[in-house]
Design an enzyme around this catalytic site. Structure first.
Site, PDB file in Angstrom:
ATOM      1  N   ASP A   1       0.820  -1.217   0.000  1.00  0.00           N
ATOM      2  CA  ASP A   1       0.000   0.000   0.000  1.00  0.00           C
ATOM      3  C   ASP A   1       0.850   1.261   0.000  1.00  0.00           C
ATOM      4  O   ASP A   1       0.644   2.158   0.808  1.00  0.00           O
ATOM      5  CB  ASP A   1      -0.920  -0.009   1.235  1.00  0.00           C
ATOM      6  CG  ASP A   1      -1.693  -1.306   1.381  1.00  0.00           C
ATOM      7  OD1 ASP A   1      -1.824  -1.801   2.511  1.00  0.00           O
ATOM      8  OD2 ASP A   1      -2.139  -1.829   0.345  1.00  0.00           O
TER       9      ASP A   1
ATOM     10  N   GLU B   1     -11.203   0.679  -3.597  1.00  0.00           N
ATOM     11  CA  GLU B   1     -10.426   1.222  -2.474  1.00  0.00           C
ATOM     12  C   GLU B   1      -9.179   1.953  -2.965  1.00  0.00           C
ATOM     13  O   GLU B   1      -9.010   2.111  -4.173  1.00  0.00           O
ATOM     14  CB  GLU B   1     -10.017   0.074  -1.539  1.00  0.00           C
ATOM     15  CG  GLU B   1      -9.258  -1.021  -2.260  1.00  0.00           C
ATOM     16  CD  GLU B   1      -9.211  -2.325  -1.466  1.00  0.00           C
ATOM     17  OE1 GLU B   1      -8.567  -3.262  -1.969  1.00  0.00           O
ATOM     18  OE2 GLU B   1      -9.816  -2.415  -0.385  1.00  0.00           O
TER      19      GLU B   1
HETATM   20  C1  6LW Z   1      -5.581  -1.862   2.342  1.00  0.00           C
HETATM   21  C2  6LW Z   1      -6.571  -1.982   1.258  1.00  0.00           C
HETATM   22  C3  6LW Z   1      -6.451  -3.395   0.966  1.00  0.00           C
HETATM   23  O1  6LW Z   1      -5.876  -0.883   3.250  1.00  0.00           O
HETATM   24  O2  6LW Z   1      -5.990  -4.106   1.994  1.00  0.00           O
HETATM   25  O3  6LW Z   1      -6.958  -5.216  -0.112  1.00  0.00           O
HETATM   26  C4  6LW Z   1      -5.693  -3.218   3.018  1.00  0.00           C
HETATM   27  N1  6LW Z   1      -6.764  -3.943  -0.069  1.00  0.00           N
HETATM   28  O4  6LW Z   1      -6.329  -1.169   0.167  1.00  0.00           O
HETATM   29  C5  6LW Z   1      -4.470  -3.676   3.679  1.00  0.00           C
HETATM   30  O5  6LW Z   1      -3.453  -3.804   2.776  1.00  0.00           O
END
Ligand code: 6LW
Length: 514
Positions: free
Chosen positions: A15, A169
């Site tokens: 991330d 996200e």
């Molecule tokens: C992160 C989100 C994600 O905050 O997992 O799967 C979380 N996507 O973007 C942790 O990496």
């Protein structure tokens, strides 16, 4: 033009978020249950990164009580610079709340948290020309906030939730020219990961999707780099744009295994008709115009410094009194805070494994303690090389199973422990699996991702105690968001570590990153 190897920040550095201030770039990553949290890196060319600290390095910033599960804690961060201040915003999943901290200098000190009452994870910050601050979170809702109190002033306003992939996200808003671009991820952080784009005239929308989405994905390809997504973008001083993102390098037979976790990669961004496009992410790319290599860090940490280097992390906490660099000058002394690595609340100081082929060597004086070196994914998935009362043993914890697979007497006093990881001539895939009449493991399948060898050095010569299949210390087996961390621990009494050495050993074909 020089070229660079991906990943640019190997090992579990997921991330990633990046910003530029003048000629300097700063990058942060998520850190989950580890303390200190949110490692921060500096670079002058987006390729060569040096860790300059951890943004969250005191308990008041990073409460991670024992109830925090592995892969809980700190999720994706965003770093931005505005009005002379650095901002790092992220989510602590223990309270499921977003918060930001600020600093005048990237190396810190960073402030205590300003907590926000906004839904979602993966918070982003962007400022408009009127100086208004917009915080966008997963599910893609943006809120105008007061960047000093965190108070919501307008919204949340739902903007654009992607092309229909699951888990919309990792949103980032960019005000470029007359447009507001929304970069986001969808598909989940595994093999189906993808990056999509939309734009609007205002952060309030309406957002129109780009002509081609996703603008980046490796899903369904045979590429050695997979799970590409969770991207951020930055413009270099020469006006070229670059994307920093997470991806994985998987090894072994199907379903393939990632043992290093999600790493940080770099790829150039091209613009087509006012829209950014990127990828494929290659193992080697032509480098950005500026090129500022850094000296290779020393392989050995002698613990002679006044403090622990920023790369050293511990699960959830590193209580004062559990470690010392002064009790025995030139040594790292650890004191047990818990009787086992199988449950939260133990003394462990480790660093991220950053290469598939590598060697860890550690000089331990166990004294009367029970101590050693452990390769850890979480409390239920770790392999330990331990010394206690003149006996070295290799212990494997895999889910509900715990087994001592080898023992060997060692002379009293300091001993050198060695963990070697290799991705070639692997063990047949059985630890506790079937054995033949002579007790030999029956190779029931084909290769895992790697094989871990555990040795003690006697008179400078490694004596192998055991070799174990690495698949059981992979994300696919243990689940979660992290990667392997190799560290020093004590579960009884106290012990002292003279030095810790880490070296990459293998070379992928034609010198690419192992
Ligand atoms: C992160 C989100 C994600 O905050 O997992 O799967 C979380 N996507 O973007 C942790 O990496």
């Amino acid at each position: 033009m020089p070229s660079f190897d991906n990943p640019v920040v190997p090992g579990f550095h997921p991330d990633p978020s990046v910003c530029r201030v003048g000629e300097d770039y700063y990058l942060v990553c998520s850190s989950f249950e580890y303390f200190p949290g949110v490692p921060i890196f500096h670079s002058r060319d987006l390729v060569h990164w040096r860790q300059i600290g951890n943004v969250l390095d005191r308990p008041s910033q990073l409460p991670l009580p024992p109830r925090v599960p592995a892969s809980g804690g700190i999720y994706a961060p965003t770093i931005r610079h505005h009005g002379g201040l650095f901002y790092m915003i992220t989510t602590n999943m223990d309270s499921e709340r977003n918060f930001f901290v600020t600093a005048e200098r990237p190396g810190g000190p960073w402030s205590d948290p300003v907590w926000l009452d906004l839904p979602g994870i993966d918070p982003d910050l962007a400022w408009d020309d009127d100086g208004e601050c917009w915080c966008t979170t997963s599910g893609n809702r943006t809120t105008r906030i007061d960047p000093s109190s965190g108070k919501a002033l307008e919204g949340p306003i739902p903007i654009w939730s992607g092309t229909g992939g699951r888990y919309p996200e990792a949103p980032h808003l960019f005000h470029i020219g007359e447009w507001w671009y929304l970069l986001m991820s969808e598909g989940g952080t595994e093999r189906a990961h993808a990056v999509s784009i939309a734009r609007a005239r205002s952060p309030r929308g309406p957002f129109e999707p780009g002509p081609v989405n996703p603008i980046l994905t490796h899903r369904g390809t045979a590429r050695p780099i997979q799970s590409t997504g969770h991207a951020d973008m930055v413009c270099a001083p020469d006006g070229t744009w670059w994307m920093i993102l997470l991806a994985t390098r998987n090894h072994g037979f199907t379903p393939e295994f990632q043992v290093l976790g999600r790493e940080t990669f770099l790829t150039p961004v091209r613009w087509a008709d006012g829209w950014p496009v990127a990828g494929p992410v290659e193992e080697r790319h032509e480098a950005p115009a500026s090129w500022h290599p850094l000296p290779t860090p020393p392989a050995r940490d002698d613990f002679d410094a006044a403090g622990l280097a920023p790369c050293w992390i511990s699960p959830r906490a590193r209580p004062d009194g559990s470690w010392s660099l002064t009790e025995r000058p030139g040594w790292l002394t650890l004191h047990a805070t818990g009787p086992t690595l199988d449950r939260p609340g133990h003394t462990f100081v480790g660093r991220r494994q950053q290469h598939h082929d590598c060697r860890f060597r550690v000089r331990l004086d166990p004294g009367s303690g029970r101590a050693g070196v452990s390769v850890r994914l979480d409390e239920a998935h770790h392999y330990d090389l331990e010394v206690h009362e003149g006996v070295a043993s290799v212990n494997a914890r895999i889910g509900p199973l715990r087994q001592t697979v080898a023992r060997r007497a060692v002379p009293p006093g300091p001993v050198t422990l060695v963990v070697e990881d290799r991705t070639t001539d692997l063990l047949p895939p059985s630890l506790v699996g079937p054995v033949d009449a002579d007790g030999e493991p029956v190779g029931v399948g084909v290769g895992g991702p790697d094989t871990l060898g555990f040795s003690v050095e006697v008179d400078g010569v490694p004596a192998l105690l055991a070799e174990l299949d690495g698949r059981y210390l992979s994300t696919e087996v243990a689940t979660g968001f992290t990667g392997r961390v190799v560290g020093m621990y004590v579960t009884e009494g106290s012990a002292a570590f003279d030095w810790f050495e880490y070296e990459a050993t293998g070379h992928a074909p034609d010198g690419r990153r192992p």
